[in-house]
Enzyme design. Structure first.
Site, PDB file in Angstrom:
ATOM      1  N   LYS A 109      -8.670  -5.148  12.573  1.00  0.00           N
ATOM      2  CA  LYS A 109      -7.548  -4.520  13.264  1.00  0.00           C
ATOM      3  C   LYS A 109      -7.265  -5.179  14.610  1.00  0.00           C
ATOM      4  CE  LYS A 109      -6.572  -1.646  10.003  1.00  0.00           C
ATOM      5  NZ  LYS A 109      -5.341  -1.836   9.211  1.00  0.00           N
TER       6      LYS A 109
ATOM      7  N   GLY B 236       0.825  -1.206   0.000  1.00  0.00           N
ATOM      8  CA  GLY B 236       0.000   0.000   0.000  1.00  0.00           C
ATOM      9  C   GLY B 236       0.856   1.251   0.000  1.00  0.00           C
TER      10      GLY B 236
ATOM     11  N   VAL C 127      -2.308  -7.830  -2.838  1.00  0.00           N
ATOM     12  CA  VAL C 127      -1.844  -8.608  -1.687  1.00  0.00           C
ATOM     13  C   VAL C 127      -2.740  -9.801  -1.372  1.00  0.00           C
ATOM     14  CG1 VAL C 127      -0.612  -6.686  -0.625  1.00  0.00           C
ATOM     15  CG2 VAL C 127      -3.037  -7.055  -0.062  1.00  0.00           C
TER      16      VAL C 127
ATOM     17  N   TYR D  47     -14.094  -3.451  10.178  1.00  0.00           N
ATOM     18  CA  TYR D  47     -12.757  -2.860  10.230  1.00  0.00           C
ATOM     19  C   TYR D  47     -12.158  -3.058  11.618  1.00  0.00           C
ATOM     20  CZ  TYR D  47      -9.104   0.678   9.469  1.00  0.00           C
ATOM     21  OH  TYR D  47      -7.906   1.337   9.331  1.00  0.00           O
TER      22      TYR D  47
ATOM     23  N   ALA E 221     -12.863  -5.421  13.750  1.00  0.00           N
ATOM     24  CA  ALA E 221     -12.527  -6.834  13.908  1.00  0.00           C
ATOM     25  C   ALA E 221     -11.192  -7.163  13.247  1.00  0.00           C
ATOM     26  CB  ALA E 221     -13.636  -7.703  13.312  1.00  0.00           C
TER      27      ALA E 221
ATOM     28  N   CYS F 179       1.050  -5.045  -7.307  1.00  0.00           N
ATOM     29  CA  CYS F 179       0.746  -6.239  -6.525  1.00  0.00           C
ATOM     30  C   CYS F 179      -0.618  -6.154  -5.860  1.00  0.00           C
ATOM     31  CB  CYS F 179       1.820  -6.427  -5.445  1.00  0.00           C
ATOM     32  SG  CYS F 179       1.505  -7.795  -4.316  1.00  0.00           S
TER      33      CYS F 179
ATOM     34  N   ASP G 101      -4.714  11.493   8.051  1.00  0.00           N
ATOM     35  CA  ASP G 101      -5.181  12.172   6.839  1.00  0.00           C
ATOM     36  C   ASP G 101      -4.636  11.480   5.593  1.00  0.00           C
ATOM     37  OD1 ASP G 101      -6.224  13.914   5.009  1.00  0.00           O
ATOM     38  OD2 ASP G 101      -4.860  15.571   5.475  1.00  0.00           O
TER      39      ASP G 101
ATOM     40  N   GLY H 141       1.744   4.647   3.470  1.00  0.00           N
ATOM     41  CA  GLY H 141       2.777   3.805   2.871  1.00  0.00           C
ATOM     42  C   GLY H 141       3.842   4.607   2.162  1.00  0.00           C
TER      43      GLY H 141
END
Length: 255
Positions: free
Chosen positions: A150, A12, A65, A146, A148, A63, A182, A18
């Site tokens: 994390k 990412g 993932v 989300y 769950a 890619c 952000d 990233g």
């Protein structure tokens, strides 16, 4: 601390956090492979960073993932740079309407990426940083899927770090847990409307997170502590705009 001689792989990495982490690593002397499903954007970002830090310092890889591309990407990095010492599993989405895809990217791909990192780095040693979230240990009603994913990243990373230590595997596994940052992912989620748009209620979002969002560079610089400090393993670094970066204190693991 100089990371000269180190080679990093970041998922990412075309934009947002990233890309900021790629910049932080390059500034410290590392070489960086940028992976992203956004082919044109990741190539452009890698070229932009090479203009700043010099030729031969980056590698752009298109890619997905969640596909077999991911394992092939690890092999490409080893072939191109000759080594791999840092892996940052950062790719993620926030879309409750596509929760299965979100779990696949935000959790399953992180597990796979960590296992691939151990496979490719266990001989010479290295470090994995898995990007979770402040929602890795708090629950937010607007995005249960989300949350769950994390939480899963936190549990998996801590358990594997302990396992590696017990088994003498020379790969550290740490966690980056920022608050609202952000990035394009967050802004898309906030502005979206309709079913599955978890953050469409901006008032509730601000009540939970506060009005101040983190800048990607701030989070990326905090992440470098998890990479550089070799005493950290199974550690989670929480980054919040109001209080800065601090390690999370967890109960003891069951071993």
């Amino acid at each position: 601390m100089s990371l000269s001689g180190s080679t990093a792989l970041i998922t990412g990495a075309a934009r947002g956090l990233g890309a900021a982490m790629a910049d932080s690593l390059l500034r410290r002397g590392a070489k960086v492979a940028l992976l992203d499903i956004l082919e044109d954007e990741v190539k452009s970002k890698a070229a932009e960073l090479e203009e700043i830090y010099g030729a031969g310092r980056t590698l752009a890889i298109h890619c997905d993932v969640t596909s077999t591309d991911f394992e092939k990407s690890f092999e490409k990095v080893k072939e191109h740079f000759g080594s791999l010492t840092i892996v940052i599993n950062n790719a993620g989405i926030m879309n409750e309407g596509e929760w299965e895809k979100m779990i696949a990217i935000n959790l399953l791909a992180v597990i796979n990426g960590t296992k691939l990192a151990v496979k490719h780095m266990e001989k010479d040693g290295g470090v994995v940083v898995n990007v979770s979230s402040i929602l890795g240990f708090k629950a937010f009603s607007l995005c249960p899927g989300y949350t769950a994913a994390k939480h899963g990243v936190v549990g998996f990373s801590r358990a594997l770090a302990a396992f590696n230590k017990e088994e003498g595997v020379k790969v550290r596994v740490n966690l980056l847990c920022p608050s609202a940052t952000d990035t394009p992912m967050l802004q898309t989620s906030i502005s979206a409307k309709g079913p599955g748009c978890a953050l469409g209620n901006l008032q509730v979002f601000n009540q939970f997170f506060g009005d101040e969002e983190l800048e990607p560079r701030t989070v990326a610089e905090a992440c470098m502590r998890l990479v550089e400090d070799k005493s950290l393993n199974g550690s989670a670094l929480k980054v919040v705009a109001s209080t800065g970066a601090e390690l999370v204190q967890f109960p003891e693991l069951l071993l």
